[in-house]
Write a protein that holds these residues in place. Sequence first.
Motif, mmCIF file in Angstrom:
data_model
loop_
_atom_site.group_PDB
_atom_site.id
_atom_site.type_symbol
_atom_site.label_atom_id
_atom_site.label_comp_id
_atom_site.label_asym_id
_atom_site.label_seq_id
_atom_site.Cartn_x
_atom_site.Cartn_y
_atom_site.Cartn_z
ATOM 1 N N GLU A 167 -86.120 -3.547 -41.304
ATOM 2 C CA GLU A 167 -86.108 -4.184 -42.637
ATOM 3 C C GLU A 167 -85.197 -3.427 -43.596
ATOM 4 O OE1 GLU A 167 -89.472 -6.990 -44.240
ATOM 5 O OE2 GLU A 167 -90.025 -4.872 -44.336
ATOM 6 N N GLN A 168 -85.244 -2.108 -43.540
ATOM 7 C CA GLN A 168 -84.404 -1.300 -44.420
ATOM 8 C C GLN A 168 -82.925 -1.513 -44.105
ATOM 9 O OE1 GLN A 168 -86.048 0.941 -46.654
ATOM 10 N NE2 GLN A 168 -84.099 1.078 -47.686
ATOM 11 N N VAL A 169 -82.602 -1.554 -42.826
ATOM 12 C CA VAL A 169 -81.224 -1.785 -42.392
ATOM 13 C C VAL A 169 -80.728 -3.150 -42.868
ATOM 14 C CG1 VAL A 169 -79.897 -2.361 -40.317
ATOM 15 C CG2 VAL A 169 -81.163 -0.220 -40.422
ATOM 16 N N ALA A 170 -81.586 -4.168 -42.764
ATOM 17 C CA ALA A 170 -81.190 -5.512 -43.171
ATOM 18 C C ALA A 170 -81.000 -5.617 -44.681
ATOM 19 C CB ALA A 170 -82.240 -6.526 -42.710
ATOM 20 N N SER A 171 -81.712 -4.788 -45.443
ATOM 21 C CA SER A 171 -81.596 -4.824 -46.906
ATOM 22 C C SER A 171 -80.356 -4.084 -47.396
ATOM 23 C CB SER A 171 -82.844 -4.211 -47.550
ATOM 24 O OG SER A 171 -84.003 -4.918 -47.185
ATOM 25 N N ARG A 175 -76.312 2.113 -45.100
ATOM 26 C CA ARG A 175 -76.744 3.170 -46.016
ATOM 27 C C ARG A 175 -77.906 3.989 -45.471
ATOM 28 N NH1 ARG A 175 -74.320 2.634 -50.934
ATOM 29 N NH2 ARG A 175 -73.342 0.628 -51.369
ATOM 30 N N HIS A 176 -78.689 3.409 -44.579
ATOM 31 C CA HIS A 176 -79.846 4.115 -44.018
ATOM 32 C C HIS A 176 -79.873 3.916 -42.503
ATOM 33 C CE1 HIS A 176 -81.419 4.419 -48.132
ATOM 34 N NE2 HIS A 176 -81.157 3.129 -48.253
ATOM 35 N N PHE A 177 -80.313 4.947 -41.804
ATOM 36 C CA PHE A 177 -80.573 4.832 -40.371
ATOM 37 C C PHE A 177 -79.381 4.241 -39.610
ATOM 38 C CE2 PHE A 177 -84.783 3.523 -42.399
ATOM 39 C CZ PHE A 177 -85.164 4.833 -42.637
ATOM 40 N N ASN A 178 -78.255 4.927 -39.701
ATOM 41 C CA ASN A 178 -77.073 4.426 -39.009
ATOM 42 C C ASN A 178 -76.551 5.495 -38.045
ATOM 43 O OD1 ASN A 178 -75.085 2.593 -38.363
ATOM 44 N ND2 ASN A 178 -73.744 3.160 -40.057
ATOM 45 N N PRO A 179 -76.697 5.274 -36.725
ATOM 46 C CA PRO A 179 -77.216 4.053 -36.104
ATOM 47 C C PRO A 179 -78.750 4.029 -36.051
ATOM 48 C CG PRO A 179 -76.628 5.608 -34.404
ATOM 49 C CD PRO A 179 -76.221 6.252 -35.708
ATOM 50 N N LEU A 180 -79.296 2.843 -35.881
ATOM 51 C CA LEU A 180 -80.714 2.678 -35.576
ATOM 52 C C LEU A 180 -80.830 2.388 -34.083
ATOM 53 C CD1 LEU A 180 -83.720 2.282 -36.240
ATOM 54 C CD2 LEU A 180 -83.180 -0.092 -36.852
ATOM 55 N N ARG A 274 -70.203 1.137 -41.282
ATOM 56 C CA ARG A 274 -70.711 -0.189 -40.940
ATOM 57 C C ARG A 274 -71.929 -0.036 -40.025
ATOM 58 N NH1 ARG A 274 -65.030 -2.949 -39.591
ATOM 59 N NH2 ARG A 274 -64.395 -0.771 -39.457
ATOM 60 N N GLN A 275 -72.922 -0.869 -40.272
ATOM 61 C CA GLN A 275 -74.219 -0.682 -39.632
ATOM 62 C C GLN A 275 -74.164 -0.986 -38.139
ATOM 63 O OE1 GLN A 275 -77.247 0.386 -41.189
ATOM 64 N NE2 GLN A 275 -77.722 0.637 -39.010
ATOM 65 N N ILE A 276 -74.816 -0.123 -37.361
ATOM 66 C CA ILE A 276 -74.939 -0.302 -35.911
ATOM 67 C C ILE A 276 -76.423 -0.201 -35.547
ATOM 68 C CG2 ILE A 276 -74.309 0.574 -33.626
ATOM 69 C CD1 ILE A 276 -71.871 1.934 -35.024
ATOM 70 N N VAL A 277 -76.909 -1.184 -34.789
ATOM 71 C CA VAL A 277 -78.280 -1.148 -34.269
ATOM 72 C C VAL A 277 -78.205 -1.362 -32.765
ATOM 73 C CG1 VAL A 277 -80.613 -2.098 -34.395
ATOM 74 C CG2 VAL A 277 -79.159 -2.113 -36.434
ATOM 75 N N VAL A 278 -78.861 -0.494 -32.005
ATOM 76 C CA VAL A 278 -78.804 -0.532 -30.544
ATOM 77 C C VAL A 278 -80.229 -0.568 -30.000
ATOM 78 C CG1 VAL A 278 -78.058 0.719 -28.480
ATOM 79 C CG2 VAL A 278 -76.641 0.773 -30.536
#
Length: 484
Positions: A167-171, A175-180, A274-278
């Motif tokens: 949720e934080q990443v989507a908001s 800026r937070h938790f990169n990468p998640l 730029r956000q990365i989620v794996v």
Amino acid sequence: MAERQTSLLEDDESLAAQRAWEKALGLLVHKLTTVSYTSFVAPSQPIRLRDRRFELAVGHSFAREWIERRCAATIRAALETVLGHAVEVVYTIKPSADRNPTEPEPERTADAPQPERPTARSRRKAEQDERDLEDLHTRMCLPINEKLTFDTFIVDQSNRLAYTAAEQVASEPGRHFNPLFVYGPSGLGKTHLLHSIARRLHEINNGLRIALIDGETFTHYYVRSLREKSFDLFRRYFRSVDVWLVDDIQSIAGKEHTKEEFFHTFNALHQTRRQIVVTSDTTPRELRTMDNRLRTRFEQGLIADVSPPAVETRVAILLRICQTEGWAIPEDVLYFIAEAIQSNVRALEGALTRLAVHSSVLGEPVSIDLARSVLTHFYIDKRPVTAKPRLEIDTVIEAVAEAFATTAEAIRSHRRDTPTTRARQIAVYLARELCGDSCRAIGEAFGGRDHTTIQRAAQKIESSLTRDSELRNMVLSLRSRLSR
């Protein structure tokens, strides 16, 4: 005196903007398409940097529209990387006389390419370049499942950290938790979270380019780009995305060249915030065949796990599905299913759907006895069983062809008439459900179709089963015949 101080302050703000822009250009030249960079971004002129507000003058309204639609997120990320803090970028249009003839040209670093004035030809090339990227995006990225949202995700202690981080990443992407990095066994909601992030980001900013792919798809299109000599387009696409969501990263672990390209793509996006989620089925440390440099990059962000939910959460998941689909299932039956299926939410949903469909088709009320008879194959049977022979994809195709009074060759062909297309989609769905082959193998058996086409065909049938009773009866009949 006051006028002189104001003038000196403006000079300082202009110089700060100029220095930051020159450093940002050194990053942007590698992140943007050639046409976007040379025709629209490099010719832009920094005006001032004041109170975390960066003013950038562009040549004309077309350039401003192009940059705001395609490059704004990348430019902001590059400037934030250079400055070390958040910044707002404001675009203005240069006056027709860009500069006083007696004013000296601003200094440029040796590495910064010289600007190139946009022409009608360069604009057409830029537009074609963007169309090529959009076409690749459509073919390669997974469609967002509208049902997989944050609102439909059931949260408990087993997944709370992953959910909150998503949720934080989507908001605030980047800026937070990169990468998640989210890990856990199959069927516990990792893919659900990726789709939820993608959907929320689209709602907040529909202009973001979001790449939602899985490891197998990345490998497939990487190899294909080398074979078709379109690697430059492949690389430019991934350098242009604003958010990168990667499912099942473990599938690239043993592929050396794919890992190399993934590493460079990861670096390029991460360096510009730029956000990365794996997602993966194991922790980064347990990805033994993954390069150490990739594992350490995964570990530099937030690592969150998802584990099997408690029985109360499993019942809550079943209740949510019943509410969404409008099914009236007794609570004792829901507890029976939740107790029987403990580790896989996907199997939990599949069992409930199967029970509801059987009840509707057979005209029997839902009960524990019906659940026990219908859902036998979901349970662990301790008695020795004789293994069934493996069902081949060709057998599925031939059975569907016979049911539709067509031929297996027609289903494998590229014909697009409605009856053939529907038969092909049903055959793909059944092959995925019953054969146990990968999407790539199924695609090869269906005339060399790619992994994404197979996924979309199966999803189309899956989403229609609860609404179309004629289709449901056809699929159930074929499935029963093929399962004998």
